[in-house]
Scaffold this motif. Structure first.
Motif, PDB file in Angstrom:
ATOM      1  N   LYS A 103      -1.912  10.363   0.295  1.00 27.32           N
ATOM      2  CA  LYS A 103      -2.611   9.887  -0.743  1.00 27.32           C
ATOM      3  C   LYS A 103      -3.740  11.302  -1.149  1.00 27.32           C
ATOM      4  O   LYS A 103      -4.066  11.859  -2.204  1.00 27.32           O
ATOM      5  N   TYR A 143       0.811  -1.292  -0.261  1.00 27.72           N
ATOM      6  CA  TYR A 143      -0.081  -0.103  -0.089  1.00 27.72           C
ATOM      7  C   TYR A 143       0.802   1.296  -0.062  1.00 27.72           C
ATOM      8  O   TYR A 143       0.650   2.173  -0.851  1.00 27.72           O
ATOM      9  N   SER A 194       0.255   2.823   7.482  1.00 26.00           N
ATOM     10  CA  SER A 194      -0.892   2.950   6.686  1.00 26.00           C
ATOM     11  C   SER A 194      -1.795   4.270   6.862  1.00 26.00           C
ATOM     12  O   SER A 194      -2.205   4.799   5.930  1.00 26.00           O
ATOM     13  N   PHE A 232      -4.352  -3.452  -1.070  1.00 24.91           N
ATOM     14  CA  PHE A 232      -3.217  -4.156  -0.396  1.00 24.91           C
ATOM     15  C   PHE A 232      -3.322  -4.163   0.924  1.00 24.91           C
ATOM     16  O   PHE A 232      -2.625  -4.843   1.902  1.00 24.91           O
ATOM     17  N   LEU A 233      -4.345  -3.190   1.431  1.00 25.92           N
ATOM     18  CA  LEU A 233      -4.958  -2.959   2.842  1.00 25.92           C
ATOM     19  C   LEU A 233      -5.662  -4.333   3.073  1.00 25.92           C
ATOM     20  O   LEU A 233      -5.854  -4.489   4.586  1.00 25.92           O
ATOM     21  N   GLN A 256       0.472   7.068   4.769  1.00 27.90           N
ATOM     22  CA  GLN A 256       0.048   6.834   3.361  1.00 27.90           C
ATOM     23  C   GLN A 256      -1.249   7.317   3.013  1.00 27.90           C
ATOM     24  O   GLN A 256      -1.519   7.950   1.970  1.00 27.90           O
ATOM     25  N   SER A 257      -2.345   7.152   3.955  1.00 29.99           N
ATOM     26  CA  SER A 257      -3.461   7.616   3.460  1.00 29.99           C
ATOM     27  C   SER A 257      -3.562   9.098   3.588  1.00 29.99           C
ATOM     28  O   SER A 257      -4.403   9.739   2.479  1.00 29.99           O
ATOM     29  N   LEU A 295      -0.118   2.868  -3.151  1.00 30.28           N
ATOM     30  CA  LEU A 295      -1.376   3.557  -2.345  1.00 30.28           C
ATOM     31  C   LEU A 295      -2.624   3.171  -3.221  1.00 30.28           C
ATOM     32  O   LEU A 295      -3.759   3.486  -3.265  1.00 30.28           O
ATOM     33  N   ARG A 296      -2.417   1.694  -3.562  1.00 31.73           N
ATOM     34  CA  ARG A 296      -3.650   0.709  -4.078  1.00 31.73           C
ATOM     35  C   ARG A 296      -4.306   0.370  -2.623  1.00 31.73           C
ATOM     36  O   ARG A 296      -3.760  -0.351  -2.106  1.00 31.73           O
ATOM     37  N   PRO A 297      -5.859   0.461  -2.590  1.00 29.56           N
ATOM     38  CA  PRO A 297      -6.556   0.110  -1.069  1.00 29.56           C
ATOM     39  C   PRO A 297      -6.539  -1.494  -1.401  1.00 29.56           C
ATOM     40  O   PRO A 297      -6.593  -2.079  -0.365  1.00 29.56           O
TER      41      PRO A 297
END
Length: 490
Positions: A147, A82, A140, A90-91, A143-144, A86-88
């Motif tokens: 983004k 992630y 996490s 992966f969370l 990174q959010s 920044l692809r969701p």
């Protein structure tokens, strides 16, 4: 030698036990073996079940440890993916791991409560894992935020800073992996120990079962053998009891016959004594009337004759009673102190010398054919001559005038042999088996008034047996008889 004595002692002890106790012990042997085998099997079965439970318990700990490690790795990979893309999506692994890890730690706490070492190690793992989860959460979240403000170029993260950010928490993650690996390694060792313990108990189980089977077979064989011995002993006892009963019946019959014969033998002389006494009294009464008569002397002679008959009959009765007392007195045997050395050569010569007047009166010829040297035996000095004298008297009694009585003495196979041979009337073959019975008399010519009481040969046989010897008879009807006494040399 010691084992042989112990075996003899055990056999003696075993045969001294009552039959009921022996039977109970025989039954107890296979039953005890069976209970021992079942008890051992039940104990080993319980041990195997317990070991299987602990092996399964260790397997569960290993699986849960692997689940914890995989969840932690999934969380780390999800956060990294992630952070780079920044692809969701992966969370998703991170979020799943965030749910799995607390549950897994809780289960591990419950599973290792019996192991203090693993419990302490699990506390360290829990602490490091929580640190990693906190770091993952921070990454996490950061990174959010990036983004959300990605459109602003002044807030872009340089590559070097991004690398440092990705490497952040690696040491904590490595520490968590190391602790989890140690935890798993301990469980592996514990699993190996428990599996070895389980295999050991399985081997012990088979060994004990084989031993129990062998003991059961031996117990069964021993029980069958002892049952056979017991059955054989009972059969022997039954045979002995039957033989004893038969002997008792024979003894009772002999006693009845003895009583009847003794009563008969005593009744006859007693009747004669009574008759002669009564006649003598009557004669005395007549003498009183004929005191001056011419036939006084004749009457006195008649009274004297009656009195002489009474004396003779009384002597015969005394002799009969003496013979009966002799037979009864020596039923139990002779004491060793009463034995002394006896010269048979001199004794036989003395008996023959005493027999000469009677032999001449019966017109019989006496012969001696034997050794001249001394033949020594151990015996009772007053009894042994009586045995030989009885044979000599019988030979004179049953040998007709002109006959021959031959006495021989010799040694053979450490035995002294005295033989008395006559040319008398002989003994019928059917009578030979009974001649040593008490009150038994040979009557080949139908003469029921033979002299004697039929006790002489019974007394002779008893005397010979008391001296450890044997007496044999060989006879042919109307040709003569030979009686042979064998005595051990001193």
């Amino acid at each position: 030698m010691e084992s042989s004595n112990q075996s003899k002692f055990f056999i003696s002890w075993w045969h001294q036990l009552p039959i009921r106790i022996r039977g109970t012990l025989i039954i107890a042997i296979p039953v005890t073996c069976l209970f021992a085998a079942l008890s051992a099997f039940a104990w080993l079965k319980a041990s195997l079940v317990e070991d299987e439970k602990w092996v399964q318990h260790t397997q569960n700990v290993r699986l849960e440890t692997k689940r914890l490690l995989n969840a932690l790795i999934d969380a780390e990979n999800g956060v990294r993916g992630y952070g780079l893309t920044l692809r969701p999506e992966f969370l998703n692994p991170y979020e799943n791991a965030f749910k799995i890890i607390p549950d897994s730690l809780k289960k591990l706490e419950n599973l290792v409560t019996d192991n203090p070492q693993q419990t302490r190690l699990l506390q360290d793992i829990k602490y490091v894992t929580n640190e990693n989860l906190a770091i993952f959460y921070q990454k996490s979240t950061l990174q959010s935020e990036l983004k959300r403000i990605r459109g602003r170029t002044d807030l872009l993260v340089p590559a070097a800073s991004l690398y440092e950010w990705l490497e952040e928490g690696k040491a904590t993650m490595d520490e968590a992996r190391l602790l989890i690996d140690r935890f798993a390694e301990n469980e592996e060792k514990l699993l190996e120990q428990r599996q070895e313990h389980q295999n050991f108990y399985r081997q012990v189980t088979w060994t004990i079962l084989c031993i129990a089977a062998g003991l059961g077979f031996l117990g069964f064989y021993l029980s069958m053998h002892l049952f056979y011995q017991l059955e054989k002993e009972l059969a022997n006892r039954e045979l002995n009891l039957q033989a004893s009963n038969q002997q008792l019946q024979v003894v009772c019959q002999q006693l009845q016959r003895f009583t009847a014969n003794a009563s008969h033998e005593l009744r006859t002389p007693l009747a004669a004594v009574l008759s002669n006494a009564q006649v003598g009294l009557m004669a005395l009464a007549d003498l009183e009337k004929l005191a001056y008569a011419e036939d006084l002397e004749e009457s006195l002679a008649a009274v004297r004759n009656r009195l002489q008959k009474i004396v003779k009959l009384a002597k015969n009765m005394s002799k009969l009673v003496g013979q009966l007392l002799f037979l009864a007195r020596h039923e139990g045997g002779l004491s060793a102190e009463s034995f002394q050395q006896i010269n048979l050569t001199e004794m036989v010569a003395s008996l023959l010398a005493d027999l000469i007047p009677e032999a001449e009166a019966h017109q019989l010829q006496l012969k001696y054919d034997g050794v001249k040297d001394a033949v020594m035996v151990n015996g009772e000095k007053s009894l042994l001559p009586q045995a030989i004298a009885n044979l000599l008297n019988n030979a004179c009694r049953y040998t007709p005038p002109g006959g021959i009585i031959e006495v021989s003495l010799f040694t053979e196979n450490c035995q002294a042999i005295v033989a008395v041979k006559d040319t008398g009337i002989g003994i019928p073959e059917t009578e030979i088996a009974h001649i040593f019975e008490r009150f038994y008399r040979i009557d080949p010519k139908g003469d029921r008034h033979q002299k004697g009481f039929g006790l002489g040969l019974a007394i002779t046989q008893q005397i010979v047996q008391l001296h450890g010897g044997i007496i044999e008879v060989f006879s042919t009807l109307n040709q003569g008889s030979t009686f042979k006494i064998s005595l051990p040399l001193s």
